[in-house]
Enzyme design. Structure first.
Site, mmCIF file in Angstrom:
data_model
loop_
_atom_site.group_PDB
_atom_site.id
_atom_site.type_symbol
_atom_site.label_atom_id
_atom_site.label_comp_id
_atom_site.label_asym_id
_atom_site.label_seq_id
_atom_site.Cartn_x
_atom_site.Cartn_y
_atom_site.Cartn_z
ATOM 1 C CG HIS A 99 -1.760 1.166 1.403
ATOM 2 N ND1 HIS A 99 -1.803 1.916 2.553
ATOM 3 C CD2 HIS A 99 -2.634 1.730 0.550
ATOM 4 C CE1 HIS A 99 -2.677 2.900 2.393
ATOM 5 N NE2 HIS A 99 -3.189 2.814 1.191
ATOM 6 C CB SER A 100 0.901 4.487 -0.022
ATOM 7 O OG SER A 100 1.405 4.290 1.252
ATOM 8 C CG LEU A 101 7.203 4.313 1.335
ATOM 9 C CD1 LEU A 101 7.842 5.073 0.195
ATOM 10 C CD2 LEU A 101 7.708 4.869 2.650
#
Length: 669
Positions: free
Chosen positions: A315-317
């Protein structure tokens, strides 16, 4: 006549100092009861529950998380309950007092003599008036303590016997068989969504949505017992990173008036910055990889019969970290048809001979024997860390030469001859006359990327900034022939308003303008659209551009000496990032006709997902107001409970095992 009460097992969940008693599933409760009745209570029996994610230590009456850190919860074999003060939920009596109650009840039923009075451990009165009416008198606090004899004054509270009388929501059990394992790596900050829940809670949501999606869409396969379930396990790297004390320093410089959102931003931007400094980046990739390897080993120990594959989701980073790890995995030479030694004859000593040649080139021939003794071939050499070389007794000077050679070679490995599209030329760029392919690992923070001890089946990225980071790092094009060395599948899934999510496909096919795939709705309908959307899309583009701008500045201050080719290209990259942001999914207000949709899925987007489409955009729920938009922003959070996302993940995983949905969803490819 008298029938003994049927016990059900519960555990106590403490959130923010409030206790809640939660029932185990029927199958877990039966297992616990069976273990309890096996008369082996001398030793500490351990019973796996909740799909094997928690162990119950029977004798200590404790429930312990297996794969992550969590407070131990108390476990109780429950038969009698009283209604709590606060929220009208029933609370179980202790096991010993429940036995007293049961005994009194048994006598009352057998002799048909009611109005029985008992005194509870805290000296309160309980009266069994008749089987339907049993009451616990809670004393009213009096102003003086003289009258401390138990009384029947005070608020009567209902007492119930047996779990079937208290309307407890007993969870459904999970299928025992696990077909596939998915590791989920969280993004930025310890909180995974704006409700500040941990990765463990978010993955729990994702898992329970997946169980209901399996029942809804894989009924046939379930009934024919072709499938069990998919296990999702969280990989928590944040806690190990932030134990370095950096946050404390930050606390000091953050203004006291700051609200949750600012803290969220602090954590968010912070991790991105951390990730770009080589010391922290090394710590992060080491932590993520070793945690994923540890969990995998632990899972195999606990599930010795497991034959399925492993996928990873970020998720994201988290997805960027995984992308960097995956681009640096080393495929076993025999799988890599284009491995550089393809032309030479294979022999068992070839590898060791090569290492000798390398050492000769570096004028370190005197160490040949050491390497031969350790059975070091070229592949092993390239996996060497400084620590390994030190353990082999190689002095500092030669160590540095060898490590420098390894890192320069690893970078070169991807830059193939202009005409030869080998597995490894990730990025063709047309600047300069040399027309060389630019490495997808360009501008990555220089770190020693650890190896995972399995080959992932599919990599899912949710709300991922990979596209933005590649652009900022100076990678402008991804060569259509590039695929991740050890992972054949790659899906990039995002919400149209997610401020940190970027597309990947335009970097592979820059000359075409085309929409991302629309994620099919799990109930097969299209969501409605609103005029408000145009403005919102604009706004999220502006936000993205600002973010890009500030990131680029930050990036340049981090990577002090970018490659000259990138320097020249930076203005171009600027324009391209803007364009990339412009091309953000502005899904048209009215849906294109189905025929057009079909062609969309036929666009060739290269090998990164084995020839299949990569970018999938969620159909947003109709947004009514600006506030909801802000929520969507913070709602980087929308992936955990999105049935559509979960369904795509399940569909792709089971497809690799030849199992399909009961009915194909409209609009899916």
């Amino acid at each position: 006549g008298y029938e003994p009460v049927a016990p059900h097992w519960f555990y106590c969940k403490v959130t923010d100092g409030r206790e809640r008693w939660v029932p185990f599933s029927a199958q877990d409760s039966e297992r616990l009861e069976e273990a309890q009745g096996s008369g082996r209570d001398k030793e500490d029996l351990v019973v796996p529950t909740s799909g094997g994610r928690y162990d119950v230590h029977l004798k200590k009456r404790q429930r312990v998380a297996v794969y992550w850190e969590e407070e131990v919860s108390e476990v109780r074999r429950c038969t009698w309950f009283y209604k709590g003060d606060k929220d009208n939920k029933y609370i179980p009596y202790s096991e010993t007092f429940s036995e007293e109650l049961e005994e009194a009840y048994m006598i009352a039923v057998t002799l048909d003599e009611w109005k029985k009075k008992l005194e509870s451990p805290s000296r309160e009165i309980i009266i069994l008036h008749n089987p339907k009416l049993m009451v616990h008198y809670h004393p009213v606090a009096t102003s003086d303590d003289w009258g401390s004899t138990p009384t029947e004054q005070g608020r009567p509270r209902t007492v119930k016997r047996g779990v079937e009388n208290i309307a407890a929501e007993i969870p459904n059990g999970e299928p025992l068989q696990i077909d596939h394992l998915v590791f989920v790596v969280h993004g930025i900050g310890p909180a995974c969504d704006i409700r500040f829940r941990s990765i463990v809670q978010c993955v729990n949501d994702f898992r329970s949505v997946s169980l209901s999606m399996l029942q809804a869409h894989f009924k046939k396969a379930q009934e024919q017992q072709q499938i069990g379930r998919v296990e999702f396990l969280p990989v928590n790297w944040h806690s190990s990173l932030h134990s370095t004390g950096v946050d404390v320093d930050l606390e000091r410089i953050t203004l006291p008036s700051i609200n949750r959102l600012r803290h969220f931003i602090n954590d968010t931007i912070l991790d991105v910055f951390f990730y770009n400094s080589s010391t922290y980046c090394q710590t992060i990739v080491d932590t993520v990889a070793s945690e994923m390897n540890r969990l995998y080993q632990l899972f195999l120990q606990r599930n010795p019969l497991f034959k399925g594959g492993v996928s990873i989701a970020g998720h994201s980073l988290g997805s960027l970290i995984l992308f960097d790890l995956l681009t640096n995995q080393k495929a076993a030479p025999e799988e890599d048809e284009h491995s550089e030694e393809g032309s030479r004859t294979t022999s068992s000593n070839r590898g060791i001979e090569e290492v000798k040649e390398i050492l000769k080139k570096l004028q370190l021939s005197e160490y040949c024997d050491v390497f031969e003794k350790e059975k070091m071939d070229r592949q092993a050499l390239f996996l060497c860390t400084e620590k390994n070389l030190k353990e082999m007794g190689i002095p500092l000077g030669p160590r540095m030469k060898i490590l420098h050679y390894i890192s320069s070679k690893t970078e070169m490995q991807h830059r193939a001859e202009p005409g030869s599209p080998s597995q490894h030329d990730p990025d063709s760029t047309d600047d300069g006359g040399n027309c060389q392919y630019r490495d997808v690992g360009l501008g990555q923070v220089s770190a020693n990327y650890p190896q995972l001890n399995y080959k992932p089946t599919i990599f899912f990225a949710f709300g991922s900034p990979i596209g933005m980071f590649l652009t900022v790092r100076g990678v402008k094009r991804i060569n259509p022939n590039y695929s991740l060395p050890t992972c054949k599948g790659f899906f990039n899934i995002f919400h149209p308003f997610d401020p940190v999510a970027y597309r990947i496909e335009p970097m592979i096919v820059p000359e075409l303008e085309f929409e991302p795939m629309l994620l099919p709705h799990h109930k097969g309908r299209k969501r409605m659209h609103l005029e408000l959307k145009e403005g919102l899309t604009r706004m999220s583009v502006d936000l993205k551009n600002n973010l890009l701008g500030s990131l680029r500045v930050a990036w340049q201050s981090f990577t002090r000496a970018p490659l000259p080719a990138v320097e020249g290209a930076s203005t171009e990259a600027e324009g391209e990032a803007e364009a990339g942001a412009e091309k953000q999914p502005e899904t048209k207000a009215e849906e294109p006709p189905a025929a057009v949709k079909e062609e969309a899925s036929l666009i060739n987007v290269g090998r990164l997902n084995g020839g299949n489409r990569i970018d999938y955009v969620l159909q947003e729920k109709p947004i009514e107001s600006f506030n909801e938009y802000l929520f969507a922003l913070q709602g980087h959070l929308c992936y955990w409970e999105s049935e559509d996302t979960v369904l795509l993940v399940l569909k792709e995983i089971y497809q690799t095992q030849g199992i399909t949905l009961d009915q194909p969803l409209p609009g899916s490819q």
